[in-house]
Design a protein around this motif. Structure first.
Motif, PDB file in Angstrom:
ATOM      1  N   LEU A 242     -14.700 -14.317   7.133  1.00 26.53           N
ATOM      2  CA  LEU A 242     -14.697 -13.546   8.377  1.00 26.53           C
ATOM      3  C   LEU A 242     -16.092 -13.366   8.965  1.00 26.53           C
ATOM      4  O   LEU A 242     -16.299 -12.489   9.814  1.00 26.53           O
ATOM      5  CB  LEU A 242     -14.050 -12.178   8.131  1.00 26.53           C
ATOM      6  N   VAL A 243     -17.044 -14.176   8.527  1.00 19.65           N
ATOM      7  CA  VAL A 243     -18.404 -14.107   9.085  1.00 19.65           C
ATOM      8  C   VAL A 243     -18.398 -14.207  10.607  1.00 19.65           C
ATOM      9  O   VAL A 243     -19.076 -13.418  11.287  1.00 19.65           O
ATOM     10  CB  VAL A 243     -19.297 -15.206   8.464  1.00 19.65           C
ATOM     11  N   PRO A 244     -17.631 -15.140  11.221  1.00 15.86           N
ATOM     12  CA  PRO A 244     -17.647 -15.223  12.692  1.00 15.86           C
ATOM     13  C   PRO A 244     -17.079 -13.990  13.365  1.00 15.86           C
ATOM     14  O   PRO A 244     -17.284 -13.787  14.556  1.00 15.86           O
ATOM     15  CB  PRO A 244     -16.755 -16.452  12.974  1.00 15.86           C
ATOM     16  N   GLY A 390     -29.504 -14.280   6.786  1.00 16.01           N
ATOM     17  CA  GLY A 390     -30.086 -14.005   5.468  1.00 16.01           C
ATOM     18  C   GLY A 390     -29.046 -13.795   4.385  1.00 16.01           C
ATOM     19  O   GLY A 390     -29.356 -13.905   3.202  1.00 16.01           O
ATOM     20  N   VAL A 391     -27.801 -13.467   4.774  1.00 14.56           N
ATOM     21  CA  VAL A 391     -26.730 -13.466   3.779  1.00 14.56           C
ATOM     22  C   VAL A 391     -26.466 -14.925   3.410  1.00 14.56           C
ATOM     23  O   VAL A 391     -26.716 -15.823   4.194  1.00 14.56           O
ATOM     24  CB  VAL A 391     -25.453 -12.804   4.327  1.00 14.56           C
ATOM     25  N   PRO A 395     -23.066 -22.950   5.246  1.00 17.39           N
ATOM     26  CA  PRO A 395     -23.954 -22.742   6.392  1.00 17.39           C
ATOM     27  C   PRO A 395     -23.301 -21.920   7.498  1.00 17.39           C
ATOM     28  O   PRO A 395     -23.802 -21.915   8.608  1.00 17.39           O
ATOM     29  CB  PRO A 395     -24.211 -24.173   6.851  1.00 17.39           C
ATOM     30  N   MET A 396     -22.173 -21.257   7.180  1.00 19.77           N
ATOM     31  CA  MET A 396     -21.424 -20.600   8.245  1.00 19.77           C
ATOM     32  C   MET A 396     -22.250 -19.536   8.962  1.00 19.77           C
ATOM     33  O   MET A 396     -22.204 -19.423  10.193  1.00 19.77           O
ATOM     34  CB  MET A 396     -20.151 -19.967   7.684  1.00 19.77           C
ATOM     35  N   ALA A 397     -23.030 -18.753   8.208  1.00 23.08           N
ATOM     36  CA  ALA A 397     -23.822 -17.692   8.832  1.00 23.08           C
ATOM     37  C   ALA A 397     -24.835 -18.294   9.813  1.00 23.08           C
ATOM     38  O   ALA A 397     -25.045 -17.760  10.904  1.00 23.08           O
ATOM     39  CB  ALA A 397     -24.524 -16.872   7.764  1.00 23.08           C
TER      40      ALA A 397
END
Length: 441
Positions: A242-244, A390-391, A395-397
């Motif tokens: 759920l990063v996005p 930084g999390v 490479p999603m972040a």
């Protein structure tokens, strides 16, 4: 005379034969009395009823006291019935997120399927001799699978963006604030409010979710709080997926439009020797300062060193493809085995989900705030958005950062700049894990 001998011989032989027969008769054990089993004919209806009593549907509709799970622990009536239904619902939501939304499908799908198998009534697949139990004991209980995953991630990681702009490592370090901040928060909640009741070890295992690093979360949970492994792994991978959704609102809330539109200068090209030496330097620093982080960082550095050496492409390719794919399947199924209703549907799970979300949000916010501070004092402009990478959700972040940046200023590509703190975040979470392990040693 000969006739006399013949008669005597026949008499002796007859006597010996008679004795043998009598002995064998006396020594022969009495045959056990067998009860005759009389087949009782059943009607078609009775046969159908007998069949229904062996089904999982009957086990869920008519739960019984004394039924035990694969580990020999007694299951509650709720866990046998409504608990199964709730878990099936949760599992199908995970299937939806993985397949329809494309959120971390490589991990969510096997985890969800493992959970599906773990909740099949009667089968007891999570026992030590069941399929899921064997997989769990093979590589998760002993923390082996997360290390193999780290080896594959290392083989796929390019340290070039980090080496070309080393100060972005500070952003990866700042994002780890979520881990330690949530550790303190969980401990305070347990001690002063009574809302949750986690030990310090359990709080530490939960707080690592803030690093958005699935393998590290599993590694720490296996070592410090194996009883919470299922909930921690699902929370970690759910938030990574759920990063996005989670990160953009935090990024926008902490920055203004001008900051989000900052264009960063193109960084220098890193040569091969720098990339080759870097993993060795990292390992030596770990060896001297934090040996407890050596398993994770050693696996990570091995994979990266093999890649950058350029002389063992076959090994590097196996780490990047076959090895990590196979381990991912087993890791997912093993984690899914902890989604059984009797172990997952407990009050602590909700606390884990909430604290994990706060930890992840705090890590994102800390990275963005560090980016703002660095932009104030740096000669070269730094877009604070890259701090959110930084999390260690690689490479999603970094992709999310680049997407938000390009939405504010079309053509502003922040991907390579965000990869620096993103890679630093992987190292940072492994270091944080080593610190936590050393604290509770």
């Amino acid at each position: 005379m000969k006739l006399k001998h013949l008669l005597l011989s026949m008499m002796f032989a007859f006597t010996a034969l008679t004795s043998t027969v009598q002995a064998s008769v006396h020594e022969a054990p009495a045959a056990p009395a067998q009860e005759e089993q009389v087949y009782e004919p059943k009607s078609i209806t009775q046969l159908l009823v007998s069949f229904f009593e062996t089904t999982g549907l009957n086990a869920m509709v008519n739960p019984e006291e004394g039924v035990k799970n694969g580990h020999g622990d007694e299951m509650s009536l709720f866990a046998q019935s409504w608990g199964k239904l709730i878990m099936f619902t949760i599992i199908f939501i995970l299937f939806y997120l993985a397949i329809a939304k494309g959120f971390e499908p490589l991990l969510l799908l096997p985890i969800a399927f493992g959970g599906l198998l773990a909740n099949i009534p009667i089968a007891n697949m999570t026992s030590d001799h069941g399929m899921l139990g064997i997989i769990y004991n093979m590589g998760i209980a002993n923390e082996f699978f997360p290390l193999l995953i780290f080896m594959g991630v290392g083989a796929m990681t390019d340290f070039g963006p980090l080496l070309s702009n080393p100060k972005t490592a500070l952003l990866g370090g700042a994002a780890q604030f979520g881990i330690f901040g949530s550790l303190v928060g969980a401990a305070a909640l347990s001690q002063y409010t009574g809302m949750v009741d986690f030990t310090l070890k359990q709080s530490a295992a939960i707080s690592i979710i803030g690093g958005a690093d699935g393998p590290t979360s599993i590694f720490i949970a296996s070592a410090l709080a194996p009883e919470l492994l299922g909930a921690i792994a699902v929370a970690a991978y759910s938030y990574m997926a759920l990063v996005p959704v989670i990160q953009p609102p935090i990024m926008r809330a902490l920055t203004n439009k001008e900051e989000r539109q900052i264009v960063m200068k193109t960084t220098r090209k890193v040569n091969r020797l720098e990339k080759l030496i870097f993993p060795l330097i990292v390992i030596m620093m770990i060896a001297l300062i934090l040996p407890d982080a050596a398993p994770l960082m050693g696996s990570f550095a091995l994979g990266n060193f093999a890649k950058e050496s350029g002389v063992v492409d076959r090994l590097s390719n196996e780490m990047q493809n076959s090895l990590i794919n196979i381990v991912t399947i087993f890791l997912g199924l093993g984690v899914g085995s902890k989604l059984a209703s009797d172990s997952f549907l407990v009050a602590e799970t909700m606390g884990i989900m909430i604290i994990g979300l706060l930890a992840f949000a705090a890590g994102t916010a800390a990275g963005v705030l560090m980016g703002k501070i660095m932009n104030k004092f740096s000669k070269e402009p730094i877009n604070p958005l890259i701090g959110a990478a930084g999390v260690s959700a690689v490479p999603m972040a970094a992709r999310v950062v680049s997407k938000v940046g390009s939405e504010e200023k079309p053509g502003n590509i922040l991907l390579m700049h965000a990869m620096g703190p993103n890679v630093a975040g992987v190292i940072g979470s492994a270091v944080a894990a080593g610190v936590l392990l050393s604290i509770f040693k």
